[in-house]
Design a protein around this motif. Structure first.
Motif, PDB file in Angstrom:
ATOM      1  N   PRO A  64       0.883  -1.179   0.000  1.00  0.00           N
ATOM      2  CA  PRO A  64       0.114  -0.028   0.024  1.00  0.00           C
ATOM      3  C   PRO A  64       0.948   1.251  -0.070  1.00  0.00           C
ATOM      4  O   PRO A  64       2.003   1.180   0.683  1.00  0.00           O
ATOM      5  CB  PRO A  64      -0.795  -0.166   1.280  1.00  0.00           C
ATOM      6  N   VAL A  65       0.240   2.471  -0.806  1.00  0.00           N
ATOM      7  CA  VAL A  65       1.023   3.569  -0.776  1.00  0.00           C
ATOM      8  C   VAL A  65       0.871   4.294   0.852  1.00  0.00           C
ATOM      9  O   VAL A  65      -0.219   4.053   1.454  1.00  0.00           O
ATOM     10  CB  VAL A  65       0.427   4.457  -1.739  1.00  0.00           C
ATOM     11  N   ARG A  66       1.993   4.757   1.279  1.00  0.00           N
ATOM     12  CA  ARG A  66       1.917   5.099   2.598  1.00  0.00           C
ATOM     13  C   ARG A  66       1.887   6.755   2.647  1.00  0.00           C
ATOM     14  O   ARG A  66       2.917   7.208   2.053  1.00  0.00           O
ATOM     15  CB  ARG A  66       3.071   4.746   3.578  1.00  0.00           C
ATOM     16  N   HIS A  67       1.060   7.424   3.363  1.00  0.00           N
ATOM     17  CA  HIS A  67       1.107   8.693   3.563  1.00  0.00           C
ATOM     18  C   HIS A  67       2.086   9.180   4.636  1.00  0.00           C
ATOM     19  O   HIS A  67       2.028   8.942   5.688  1.00  0.00           O
ATOM     20  CB  HIS A  67      -0.280   9.146   4.146  1.00  0.00           C
ATOM     21  N   VAL A  68       3.354   9.537   4.143  1.00  0.00           N
ATOM     22  CA  VAL A  68       4.499  10.063   4.824  1.00  0.00           C
ATOM     23  C   VAL A  68       4.161  11.206   5.931  1.00  0.00           C
ATOM     24  O   VAL A  68       4.458  10.848   7.345  1.00  0.00           O
ATOM     25  CB  VAL A  68       5.699  10.097   4.203  1.00  0.00           C
ATOM     26  N   HIS A  69       3.536  12.157   5.150  1.00  0.00           N
ATOM     27  CA  HIS A  69       3.673  13.393   6.210  1.00  0.00           C
ATOM     28  C   HIS A  69       2.605  14.424   5.582  1.00  0.00           C
ATOM     29  O   HIS A  69       2.721  14.283   4.219  1.00  0.00           O
ATOM     30  CB  HIS A  69       5.249  14.158   6.312  1.00  0.00           C
ATOM     31  N   GLY A  70       2.052  15.065   6.401  1.00  0.00           N
ATOM     32  CA  GLY A  70       1.240  16.257   5.643  1.00  0.00           C
ATOM     33  C   GLY A  70       1.146  17.256   6.791  1.00  0.00           C
ATOM     34  O   GLY A  70       1.356  16.892   7.986  1.00  0.00           O
ATOM     35  N   TRP A  71       1.540  18.688   6.315  1.00  0.00           N
ATOM     36  CA  TRP A  71       1.642  19.559   7.137  1.00  0.00           C
ATOM     37  C   TRP A  71       1.007  21.009   6.423  1.00  0.00           C
ATOM     38  O   TRP A  71       1.155  21.122   5.188  1.00  0.00           O
ATOM     39  CB  TRP A  71       2.752  19.997   7.904  1.00  0.00           C
ATOM     40  N   ALA A  72       0.637  21.984   7.322  1.00  0.00           N
ATOM     41  CA  ALA A  72       0.332  23.281   6.731  1.00  0.00           C
ATOM     42  C   ALA A  72       1.627  24.163   6.711  1.00  0.00           C
ATOM     43  O   ALA A  72       2.030  24.749   7.319  1.00  0.00           O
ATOM     44  CB  ALA A  72      -0.609  24.114   7.464  1.00  0.00           C
ATOM     45  N   GLY A  73       2.326  24.051   5.469  1.00  0.00           N
ATOM     46  CA  GLY A  73       3.656  24.569   5.584  1.00  0.00           C
ATOM     47  C   GLY A  73       3.559  25.962   5.066  1.00  0.00           C
ATOM     48  O   GLY A  73       4.723  26.861   5.229  1.00  0.00           O
ATOM     49  N   HIS A  74       2.488  26.463   4.689  1.00  0.00           N
ATOM     50  CA  HIS A  74       2.314  27.935   4.006  1.00  0.00           C
ATOM     51  C   HIS A  74       0.781  28.376   4.551  1.00  0.00           C
ATOM     52  O   HIS A  74       0.009  27.508   4.762  1.00  0.00           O
ATOM     53  CB  HIS A  74       2.659  27.853   2.672  1.00  0.00           C
ATOM     54  N   THR A  75       0.484  29.754   4.428  1.00  0.00           N
ATOM     55  CA  THR A  75      -0.535  30.131   4.920  1.00  0.00           C
ATOM     56  C   THR A  75      -1.593  30.263   3.443  1.00  0.00           C
ATOM     57  O   THR A  75      -2.714  30.480   3.616  1.00  0.00           O
ATOM     58  CB  THR A  75      -0.477  31.720   5.405  1.00  0.00           C
ATOM     59  N   GLN A  76      -0.799  30.212   2.355  1.00  0.00           N
ATOM     60  CA  GLN A  76      -1.531  30.599   0.906  1.00  0.00           C
ATOM     61  C   GLN A  76      -1.215  29.235  -0.051  1.00  0.00           C
ATOM     62  O   GLN A  76      -0.347  28.464   0.256  1.00  0.00           O
ATOM     63  CB  GLN A  76      -1.485  31.629   0.213  1.00  0.00           C
ATOM     64  N   GLN A 105      14.061  14.404   6.085  1.00  0.00           N
ATOM     65  CA  GLN A 105      14.168  13.156   7.118  1.00  0.00           C
ATOM     66  C   GLN A 105      13.221  13.511   8.301  1.00  0.00           C
ATOM     67  O   GLN A 105      12.766  12.770   9.025  1.00  0.00           O
ATOM     68  CB  GLN A 105      15.429  13.188   7.747  1.00  0.00           C
ATOM     69  N   THR A 106      12.812  14.834   8.628  1.00  0.00           N
ATOM     70  CA  THR A 106      12.381  15.292   9.865  1.00  0.00           C
ATOM     71  C   THR A 106      10.915  16.124   9.494  1.00  0.00           C
ATOM     72  O   THR A 106      10.169  16.462  10.302  1.00  0.00           O
ATOM     73  CB  THR A 106      13.227  16.006  10.979  1.00  0.00           C
ATOM     74  N   TRP A 107      11.120  16.724   8.061  1.00  0.00           N
ATOM     75  CA  TRP A 107      10.140  17.682   7.884  1.00  0.00           C
ATOM     76  C   TRP A 107      10.088  19.037   8.740  1.00  0.00           C
ATOM     77  O   TRP A 107       9.180  19.935   8.207  1.00  0.00           O
ATOM     78  CB  TRP A 107       8.593  17.165   7.457  1.00  0.00           C
ATOM     79  N   ASP A 108      11.290  19.273   9.344  1.00  0.00           N
ATOM     80  CA  ASP A 108      11.484  20.466   9.589  1.00  0.00           C
ATOM     81  C   ASP A 108      11.816  21.783   8.724  1.00  0.00           C
ATOM     82  O   ASP A 108      12.714  21.477   7.650  1.00  0.00           O
ATOM     83  CB  ASP A 108      12.803  20.648  10.832  1.00  0.00           C
ATOM     84  N   GLU A 109      11.520  22.766   8.912  1.00  0.00           N
ATOM     85  CA  GLU A 109      11.974  24.154   7.971  1.00  0.00           C
ATOM     86  C   GLU A 109      13.168  24.150   8.368  1.00  0.00           C
ATOM     87  O   GLU A 109      13.523  24.585   9.446  1.00  0.00           O
ATOM     88  CB  GLU A 109      11.018  25.060   8.213  1.00  0.00           C
TER      89      GLU A 109
END
Length: 156
Positions: A64-76, A105-109
């Motif tokens: 199965p395809v795995r959703h790794v990460h999702g985040w609100a990276g921006h406001t628009q 690796q961490t999805w940190d900005e």
């Protein structure tokens, strides 16, 4: 091959025969996608400023395809996405006038670029040099940004 859609989905097809392989759900209409260099991770940017990443490793053999990460990276809305050649960095450009660099690796900005007044256009990373290029549709300019990869990744 993949494409984002106004129906809040990302469609993935097999290139050889055009067979649809996957339909991935996103939180809003998808305006930008990017494949990681090895072709196993797919990122999608949507209208609400969200970025979603899926792992497609083994998906063609039934895993199965795995959703790794999702985040609100921006406001628009996300205008463009690009992975660097190592797959360690994802760059996103948004209509909020920011370009953000994310450690995969961490999805940190790890860095942010202010593009005040340059809200339209796309973004790409040069695959052989530490350079980001952003495009501005309003005045047909390309901005080129040097990256200090060692500083972003703490020396390597």
């Amino acid at each position: 091959m993949a494409a984002g859609s106004g129906d809040q989905k990302v469609y993935v097809w097999q290139v050889a025969d055009g067979a649809q392989l996957h339909v991935l759900n996103a939180p809003n209409w998808v305006g930008s996608i990017a494949w990681a260099p090895e072709g196993l991770m797919l990122a999608a940017g949507s209208a609400g400023g969200c970025i979603d990443v899926w792992d497609l490793a083994g998906a063609d053999s039934g895993t199965p395809v795995r959703h790794v990460h999702g985040w609100a990276g921006h406001t628009q809305r996300i205008l463009g996405l690009s992975f660097d050649s190592s797959g360690r960095l994802l760059v996103s450009k948004s209509a909020d006038n920011n370009v953000s660099l994310w450690r995969t690796q961490t999805w940190d900005e790890v860095a942010s670029l202010d593009e005040s007044g340059r809200c339209l256009g796309g973004v790409t990373i040069n695959q052989s040099a530490p350079v980001i290029a952003t495009r501005d549709d309003t005045d047909n300019k390309v901005m080129v940004w040097d990256m200090d990869i060692d500083a972003m990744f703490g020396g390597g």
